[in-house]
Design a protein around this motif. Structure first.
Motif, PDB file in Angstrom:
ATOM      1  N   HIS A  87       1.074  -1.154   0.052  1.00  0.00           N
ATOM      2  CA  HIS A  87       0.095   0.049  -0.045  1.00  0.00           C
ATOM      3  C   HIS A  87       0.775   1.343  -0.032  1.00  0.00           C
ATOM      4  O   HIS A  87       2.265   1.123  -0.155  1.00  0.00           O
ATOM      5  N   HIS A 111       0.874   3.937   2.212  1.00  0.00           N
ATOM      6  CA  HIS A 111       1.181   4.701   3.503  1.00  0.00           C
ATOM      7  C   HIS A 111       2.783   5.308   3.496  1.00  0.00           C
ATOM      8  O   HIS A 111       3.593   4.432   3.090  1.00  0.00           O
ATOM      9  N   HIS A 154       5.696   3.085   3.827  1.00  0.00           N
ATOM     10  CA  HIS A 154       6.149   2.211   2.704  1.00  0.00           C
ATOM     11  C   HIS A 154       6.431   2.841   1.492  1.00  0.00           C
ATOM     12  O   HIS A 154       6.877   2.055   0.568  1.00  0.00           O
ATOM     13  N   HIS A 198      -7.141  -3.131   6.123  1.00  0.00           N
ATOM     14  CA  HIS A 198      -6.078  -2.149   6.510  1.00  0.00           C
ATOM     15  C   HIS A 198      -6.777  -0.712   5.960  1.00  0.00           C
ATOM     16  O   HIS A 198      -7.330  -0.602   4.915  1.00  0.00           O
ATOM     17  N   ASP A 210       1.134  -5.113   7.297  1.00  0.00           N
ATOM     18  CA  ASP A 210      -0.225  -4.047   7.400  1.00  0.00           C
ATOM     19  C   ASP A 210      -1.545  -4.623   6.994  1.00  0.00           C
ATOM     20  O   ASP A 210      -2.173  -4.129   6.017  1.00  0.00           O
TER      21      ASP A 210
END
Ligand SMILES: [Zn+2]
Ligand SMILES: [Zn+2]
Length: 320
Positions: free
Chosen positions: A109, A111, A114, A189, A211
């Motif tokens: 993902h 976020h 990351h 998530h 996550d």
């Protein structure tokens, strides 16, 4: 297949403080009981054989970045956390020795923890490099461009010299990328995250699942996750919190515990589990304790198949 962990911390990079290093050295000197060592190699042997991992080393503090060495010789990466910086420097060294300059990236993902390594990824400035970013999120490109907008970072995304492509992947499809089969799974998530199942030509399988919140009181709903993990040689799993934290104050924060991960791996008859996405406030001693408790829990709940439980650290290399 070789799996290299370049970043294993969750949410925020952390560094050792002067105080923590002094404490480690003081404890090591006490443990040595006045012994003398002829050279560094001898001292290193003492650290490896007689000190615990937390006393003599560190789990590290870079955020999510994993390399999977398999397939046709291109690089395969999971996530672009701060561990990517160190990987990039090593990749440049390997490319100078003739390594292919294609990077196949798979994003859990977008976020911040990351993607934060990407502006510091030296191969992105290599005009001969090709970077293919696979993501379940159609907005992955927007997220990477946004973190390099002028108000956030001095180097714009468009200044990067590598050929950068974005590919949106969907759960339920098997992709063949870089000589490896890749399956995708959607996970619980915020803004959704995706897990990946990599299988090489020898049938070795590694799962990257970070996550993702699995709730211990809703495990019957996790049958599809256990199926995704089935018979894996290695499952890299979000185990950010101890069970006590995950069912009390940190419920619905989008992460899981070591206990739930072991239950899922047992259900899946997986061979190895790597505890991963470590909570930034946990010390090396906290993580080592969690690792010990995880091994004990695995022994107590084991059915027919033993599960080898590792605690991932920056620099760990696992050969499957
Ligand atoms: Zn994260
Ligand atoms: Zn996240």
């Amino acid at each position: 297949m070789i799996v290299r962990f370049w970043g294993t911390r969750g949410s925020l990079p952390v560094a050792q403080t002067a105080r923590t290093i002094r404490e480690k050295i003081a404890r090591a000197l006490v443990a040595a009981k006045g012994r003398s060592f002829a050279d560094e190699a001898e001292a290193d042997r003492f650290i490896g054989e007689e000190l615990s991992f937390a006393a003599g080393s560190s789990y590290g503090g870079a955020t999510t970045c994993i390399e999977i060495e398999a397939g046709d010789g291109s690089f395969i990466l999971c996530d672009l956390g701060s561990g990517l910086r160190e990987f990039g420097l090593d990749a440049m060294r390997r490319c100078a020795e003739g390594h292919e300059r294609t990077y196949n990236v798979f994003m859990s993902h977008v976020h911040w923890d990351h993607i934060m390594g990407f502006p510091f990824f030296v191969p992105a400035f290599d005009p001969g490099a090709r970077i293919v970013i696979h993501s379940g999120h159609a907005d992955a490109e927007a997220a990477l461009r946004r973190q390099q907008e002028e108000m956030s970072f001095p180097v714009a995304f468009d200044w990067l010299r590598a050929k950068i492509e974005f590919v949106t992947v969907t759960p339920g499809t098997v992709y063949s990328v870089g000589g490896v089969n890749v399956e995708v799974m959607a996970q619980h998530h915020s803004h959704v995250s995706y897990g990946y199942r990599f299988t090489d030509a020898d049938g070795k399988t590694a799962i990257f699942s970070t996550d993702s919140e699995h709730k211990i009181e809703q495990m019957e709903g996790e049958a599809d996750v256990a199926h995704f993990f089935r018979n894996a040689d290695l499952v890299i799993c979000d185990t950010m919190y101890s069970l006590a934290d995950s069912v009390s104050m940190k419920e619905d924060w989008g992460h899981s515990s070591n206990i739930v991960a072991i239950d899922l791996c047992h259900e899946a008859e997986a061979k190895r589990l790597a505890l991963f996405h470590h909570e930034p406030t946990y010390s090396d001693e906290d993580l080592e304790r969690m690792h010990r408790e995880s091994i004990r829990y695995e022994e107590l709940t084991r059915r027919d198949h033993p599960l080898d439980v590792l605690c991932a650290y920056d620099g760990l290399e696992v050969v499957l």
